[in-house]
Design an enzyme around this catalytic site. Structure first.
Site, PDB file in Angstrom:
ATOM      1  CE  LYS A  79      93.130  -4.353 -13.575  1.00  0.00           C
ATOM      2  NZ  LYS A  79      93.888  -5.551 -13.209  1.00  0.00           N
TER       3      LYS A  79
ATOM      4  CE  LYS B 179      97.573   1.532 -12.098  1.00  0.00           C
ATOM      5  NZ  LYS B 179      97.272   0.402 -11.259  1.00  0.00           N
TER       6      LYS B 179
ATOM      7  CE  LYS C 172     101.013  -5.692 -15.471  1.00  0.00           C
ATOM      8  NZ  LYS C 172     101.885  -6.578 -14.771  1.00  0.00           N
TER       9      LYS C 172
HETATM   10  P1  TYM Z   1     100.642  -6.013 -10.847  1.00  0.00           P
HETATM   11  O1  TYM Z   1     101.089  -7.222 -11.601  1.00  0.00           O
HETATM   12  O2  TYM Z   1      99.689  -5.091 -11.499  1.00  0.00           O
HETATM   13  O3  TYM Z   1     101.892  -5.148 -10.416  1.00  0.00           O
HETATM   14  C1  TYM Z   1     103.016  -5.689  -9.722  1.00  0.00           C
HETATM   15  C2  TYM Z   1     103.502  -4.699  -8.673  1.00  0.00           C
HETATM   16  O4  TYM Z   1     103.870  -3.467  -9.288  1.00  0.00           O
HETATM   17  C3  TYM Z   1     103.232  -2.386  -8.614  1.00  0.00           C
HETATM   18  N1  TYM Z   1     102.977  -1.303  -9.585  1.00  0.00           N
HETATM   19  C4  TYM Z   1     103.342  -0.019  -9.410  1.00  0.00           C
HETATM   20  N2  TYM Z   1     103.977   0.601  -8.391  1.00  0.00           N
HETATM   21  C5  TYM Z   1     104.218   1.927  -8.520  1.00  0.00           C
HETATM   22  N3  TYM Z   1     103.872   2.648  -9.623  1.00  0.00           N
HETATM   23  C6  TYM Z   1     103.223   2.072 -10.659  1.00  0.00           C
HETATM   24  N4  TYM Z   1     102.890   2.785 -11.725  1.00  0.00           N
HETATM   25  C7  TYM Z   1     102.932   0.672 -10.579  1.00  0.00           C
HETATM   26  N5  TYM Z   1     102.329  -0.209 -11.411  1.00  0.00           N
HETATM   27  C8  TYM Z   1     102.353  -1.407 -10.791  1.00  0.00           C
HETATM   28  C9  TYM Z   1     101.947  -2.975  -8.073  1.00  0.00           C
HETATM   29  O5  TYM Z   1     101.445  -2.211  -7.001  1.00  0.00           O
HETATM   30  C10 TYM Z   1     102.406  -4.360  -7.654  1.00  0.00           C
HETATM   31  O6  TYM Z   1     102.980  -4.325  -6.356  1.00  0.00           O
HETATM   32  N6  TYM Z   1      97.163  -7.849  -7.758  1.00  0.00           N
HETATM   33  C11 TYM Z   1      98.617  -7.719  -7.951  1.00  0.00           C
HETATM   34  C12 TYM Z   1      99.338  -9.059  -8.017  1.00  0.00           C
HETATM   35  C13 TYM Z   1      99.114  -9.916  -6.825  1.00  0.00           C
HETATM   36  C14 TYM Z   1      99.644  -9.724  -5.518  1.00  0.00           C
HETATM   37  C15 TYM Z   1      99.162 -10.814  -4.767  1.00  0.00           C
HETATM   38  C16 TYM Z   1     100.462  -8.770  -4.958  1.00  0.00           C
HETATM   39  C17 TYM Z   1      98.358 -11.046  -6.802  1.00  0.00           C
HETATM   40  N7  TYM Z   1      98.384 -11.598  -5.566  1.00  0.00           N
HETATM   41  C18 TYM Z   1      99.496 -10.950  -3.404  1.00  0.00           C
HETATM   42  C19 TYM Z   1     100.793  -8.900  -3.602  1.00  0.00           C
HETATM   43  C20 TYM Z   1     100.304  -9.998  -2.848  1.00  0.00           C
HETATM   44  C21 TYM Z   1      98.841  -7.012  -9.282  1.00  0.00           C
HETATM   45  O7  TYM Z   1      98.030  -7.062 -10.151  1.00  0.00           O
HETATM   46  O8  TYM Z   1     100.079  -6.454  -9.428  1.00  0.00           O
END
Ligand code: TYM
Length: 332
Positions: free
Chosen positions: A112, A195, A198
């Site tokens: 990032k 992948k 967004k």
């Molecule tokens: P975030 O908001 O980017 O994504 C939310 C969830 O979606 C999953 N994900 C995917 N899984 C499969 N294929 C894809 N292309 C794909 N894109 C996104 C992500 O793996 C995630 O599970 N850092 C985290 C948010 C967070 C979090 C936490 C998660 C903050 N604190 C504590 C678990 C526990 C994030 O940015 O997810």
């Protein structure tokens, strides 16, 4: 009942198929047998610049989408991260336990921050995984359902938990990542080597859950496919078709092998057209339900209020243990 916890960032108007198939579907499934805590990571969202009005709106949209997809507010605490101050408080303690080099190894920061150079990235983006560790450890969950891209953050979380337990006293439970292999990484429809994301995908590469269903069907029909014509799962040779098979199989609960048989000799066109129909059937009721929930702000506010209350009770207890163990003088 063992706890589960997970979070999602409110950084778009809609969740996408990667979020849903990679993680959110498992939230819904796991809530049955566990004590679930699910939150909207608004504090993580501001590690990059956000428009304040839009951020607030997106938090509500996130809550509405979670409920519409089946996260049950009676069963699950659904809450907004910033409303439970213990997250920020524990994050500080954990930051003091994290090595600079250890934080630097996190690949998501490298990815990032590489766009505009590391100097332009915020310190919050750098310490982001440590806040995530705090999010998790506060609730002492058994499982954390996420997609593959979060695996490294879960490893850091376990390392920090172990370090704290060892240095002070056993306080944290070591959480297990809950990552379903088949759907752990949903790929960009236009670039099946990346992948679905967004921030990085082109509009044609990403299916948003709240898009017009007809548009989503069209995106499926124009997804990049591979040379050849047989519908066969082969991640190396046919990443595009394999990704579509994964999506098809997940949405219908039909095994990939059954789909391969059903489409044998029929070519990509038929397959994509029918997957488009499956997608329309799936997103239409979801979208209607979300839009309906968004009309009823009072109910959404109440869900988030009671979710934050349930979360804070658990989180504050853990934080009190932590403060005690590191030697902070008890507050009067
Ligand atoms: P975030 O908001 O980017 O994504 C939310 C969830 O979606 C999953 N994900 C995917 N899984 C499969 N294929 C894809 N292309 C794909 N894109 C996104 C992500 O793996 C995630 O599970 N850092 C985290 C948010 C967070 C979090 C936490 C998660 C903050 N604190 C504590 C678990 C526990 C994030 O940015 O997810």
């Amino acid at each position: 009942r063992p706890r589960v916890l997970s979070g999602i960032q409110p950084t778009a108007d809609s969740f996408h198929f990667g979020n849903y198939l990679g993680a959110l579907r498992q939230w819904v499934a796991l809530q049955e047998e566990h004590e679930p805590f699910f939150f909207i990571a608004d504090m993580h969202a501001i590690t990059v610049e956000q428009d304040p009005r839009q951020l607030r709106e997106r938090c509500l949209r996130a809550a509405a989408q979670l409920i519409a997809m089946g996260v049950d507010p009676e069963r699950s605490a659904i809450f907004v991260q910033s409303q439970v101050p213990a997250h920020a408080q524990l994050a500080w303690v954990l930051q003091c336990l994290t090595g600079f080099g250890e934080a630097r190894r996190m690949t998501q920061f490298k990815d990032k921050s590489s766009k505009n150079g590391e100097g332009a990235a915020s310190v919050g983006l750098f310490t982001y995984p440590i806040l995530q560790a705090a999010d998790i450890l506060l609730y002492r969950p058994a499982f954390v359902p996420v997609g593959e891209d979060q695996r490294q953050h879960l490893e850091l979380t376990r390392d920090l938990a172990q370090r704290f337990n060892h240095r002070y006293k056993k306080t944290f439970r070591l959480p297990e990542p809950y990552i379903l292999k088949a759907t752990a990484k949903i790929l960009d429809l236009q670039d099946p080597h990346a992948k679905m994301s967004k921030s990085a995908s082109s509009p044609g590469g990403i299916i948003e859950m709240l898009d017009d269903p007809k548009l989503s069907a069209k995106k499926i029909r124009s997804a990049v496919t591979d040379s050849g014509s047989d519908v066969r799962f082969d991640e190396e040779e046919k990443p595009g078709i394999s990704n579509l098979l994964t999506i098809y199989s997940a949405l219908t609960d039909r095994p990939v092998s059954e789909l391969e048989e059903a489409y044998a000799g029929r070519g990509y066109g038929d397959f994509k057209k029918e997957l488009g129909e499956v997608v329309v059937e799936f997103v239409t009721p979801f979208r209607d339900r979300t839009l309906e929930l968004l009309e009823d702000r009072a109910t959404l506010d109440e869900v988030l209020r009671s979710g934050a209350k349930r979360a804070a009770e658990v989180a504050e207890r853990t934080l009190a243990d932590v403060y005690d163990r590191v030697g902070f003088v008890p507050a009067p």
